[in-house]
Design a protein around this motif. Sequence first.
Motif, PDB file in Angstrom:
ATOM      1  N   LEU A  47       0.959  -1.186   0.200  1.00 42.89           N
ATOM      2  CA  LEU A  47      -0.315  -0.075  -0.041  1.00 42.89           C
ATOM      3  C   LEU A  47       0.832   1.250  -0.182  1.00 42.89           C
ATOM      4  O   LEU A  47       2.114   1.120   0.727  1.00 42.89           O
ATOM      5  N   SER A  48       0.340   2.259  -0.850  1.00 41.19           N
ATOM      6  CA  SER A  48       1.004   3.519  -0.445  1.00 41.19           C
ATOM      7  C   SER A  48       0.703   4.152   0.654  1.00 41.19           C
ATOM      8  O   SER A  48       0.078   3.739   1.324  1.00 41.19           O
ATOM      9  N   MET A  49       1.545   5.372   0.766  1.00 41.71           N
ATOM     10  CA  MET A  49       1.239   6.101   2.102  1.00 41.71           C
ATOM     11  C   MET A  49      -0.229   6.680   2.267  1.00 41.71           C
ATOM     12  O   MET A  49      -0.882   6.407   3.229  1.00 41.71           O
ATOM     13  N   PRO A  50      -0.781   7.422   1.233  1.00 40.41           N
ATOM     14  CA  PRO A  50      -2.079   7.623   1.096  1.00 40.41           C
ATOM     15  C   PRO A  50      -3.198   6.448   1.678  1.00 40.41           C
ATOM     16  O   PRO A  50      -4.147   6.594   2.391  1.00 40.41           O
ATOM     17  N   GLN A  51      -2.781   5.241   0.920  1.00 38.18           N
ATOM     18  CA  GLN A  51      -3.606   4.224   1.059  1.00 38.18           C
ATOM     19  C   GLN A  51      -3.498   3.675   2.510  1.00 38.18           C
ATOM     20  O   GLN A  51      -4.556   3.356   3.071  1.00 38.18           O
ATOM     21  N   LEU A  52      -2.337   3.652   3.143  1.00 34.25           N
ATOM     22  CA  LEU A  52      -2.171   3.320   4.502  1.00 34.25           C
ATOM     23  C   LEU A  52      -2.641   3.996   5.379  1.00 34.25           C
ATOM     24  O   LEU A  52      -3.851   3.626   6.314  1.00 34.25           O
ATOM     25  N   LEU A  53      -2.774   5.601   5.201  1.00 36.91           N
ATOM     26  CA  LEU A  53      -3.494   6.345   6.184  1.00 36.91           C
ATOM     27  C   LEU A  53      -5.101   6.358   6.086  1.00 36.91           C
ATOM     28  O   LEU A  53      -5.811   6.432   7.153  1.00 36.91           O
ATOM     29  N   VAL A  54      -5.597   5.999   4.838  1.00 40.89           N
ATOM     30  CA  VAL A  54      -7.029   6.168   4.867  1.00 40.89           C
ATOM     31  C   VAL A  54      -7.449   4.847   4.934  1.00 40.89           C
ATOM     32  O   VAL A  54      -8.416   4.566   5.817  1.00 40.89           O
ATOM     33  N   THR A  55      -6.813   3.802   4.775  1.00 37.38           N
ATOM     34  CA  THR A  55      -7.116   2.314   5.560  1.00 37.38           C
ATOM     35  C   THR A  55      -7.152   2.308   7.097  1.00 37.38           C
ATOM     36  O   THR A  55      -8.236   1.764   7.621  1.00 37.38           O
ATOM     37  N   PHE A  56      -6.227   2.900   7.473  1.00 38.59           N
ATOM     38  CA  PHE A  56      -6.144   2.965   8.934  1.00 38.59           C
ATOM     39  C   PHE A  56      -7.255   3.914   9.681  1.00 38.59           C
ATOM     40  O   PHE A  56      -7.711   3.324  10.469  1.00 38.59           O
ATOM     41  N   GLY A  57      -7.685   5.055   8.763  1.00 38.26           N
ATOM     42  CA  GLY A  57      -8.287   5.784   9.235  1.00 38.26           C
ATOM     43  C   GLY A  57      -9.963   5.073   9.247  1.00 38.26           C
ATOM     44  O   GLY A  57     -10.916   5.004  10.097  1.00 38.26           O
ATOM     45  N   VAL A  58     -10.139   4.316   8.060  1.00 39.23           N
ATOM     46  CA  VAL A  58     -11.344   3.848   8.025  1.00 39.23           C
ATOM     47  C   VAL A  58     -11.656   2.641   8.891  1.00 39.23           C
ATOM     48  O   VAL A  58     -12.667   2.320   9.718  1.00 39.23           O
ATOM     49  N   VAL A  59     -10.538   1.754   9.130  1.00 40.32           N
ATOM     50  CA  VAL A  59     -10.622   0.548   9.948  1.00 40.32           C
ATOM     51  C   VAL A  59     -10.721   1.059  11.251  1.00 40.32           C
ATOM     52  O   VAL A  59     -11.460   0.373  12.092  1.00 40.32           O
ATOM     53  N   SER A  60     -10.038   1.999  11.703  1.00 39.86           N
ATOM     54  CA  SER A  60     -10.248   2.388  13.232  1.00 39.86           C
ATOM     55  C   SER A  60     -11.552   3.193  13.625  1.00 39.86           C
ATOM     56  O   SER A  60     -12.055   2.945  14.433  1.00 39.86           O
ATOM     57  N   LEU A  61     -12.016   3.809  12.601  1.00 41.53           N
ATOM     58  CA  LEU A  61     -13.576   4.426  12.630  1.00 41.53           C
ATOM     59  C   LEU A  61     -14.553   3.294  12.878  1.00 41.53           C
ATOM     60  O   LEU A  61     -15.125   3.426  13.555  1.00 41.53           O
ATOM     61  N   VAL A  62     -14.397   2.300  12.002  1.00 45.27           N
ATOM     62  CA  VAL A  62     -15.477   1.151  11.972  1.00 45.27           C
ATOM     63  C   VAL A  62     -15.424   0.476  13.184  1.00 45.27           C
ATOM     64  O   VAL A  62     -16.377   0.223  13.918  1.00 45.27           O
ATOM     65  N   SER A  63     -13.897   0.224  13.516  1.00 41.27           N
ATOM     66  CA  SER A  63     -13.873  -0.673  14.906  1.00 41.27           C
ATOM     67  C   SER A  63     -14.280   0.284  16.124  1.00 41.27           C
ATOM     68  O   SER A  63     -15.015  -0.317  16.918  1.00 41.27           O
TER      69      SER A  63
END
Length: 88
Positions: A47-63
């Motif tokens: 994953l690129s840096m923007p994809q990492l951050l977006v994925t981290f944000g989405v997974v964190s929010l959902v959890s």
Amino acid sequence: MWNEWWIWVAAGIGLGILEVLVPGFLFLGFAIGAGVIGLLLAVGVALSMPQLLVTFGVVSLVSWLVLRRVVGLRQGQVKRVHHDINED
């Protein structure tokens, strides 16, 4: 540095420890998000840096939302005191 899986896992463990010290399920969503990112990177997902951050944000929010729904404030859990023991 951000593409190293162990950094994300260490951050998840650190946030999990911080959650134990600060009650309220505040950091647990972020810990789960960091753990998931660490797991994805350990498996080999690139994953690129923007994809990492977006994925981290989405997974964190959902959890965090799931945690609030499952173990959050329940109906009638807040106790209102109508009588002060010092008034008598």
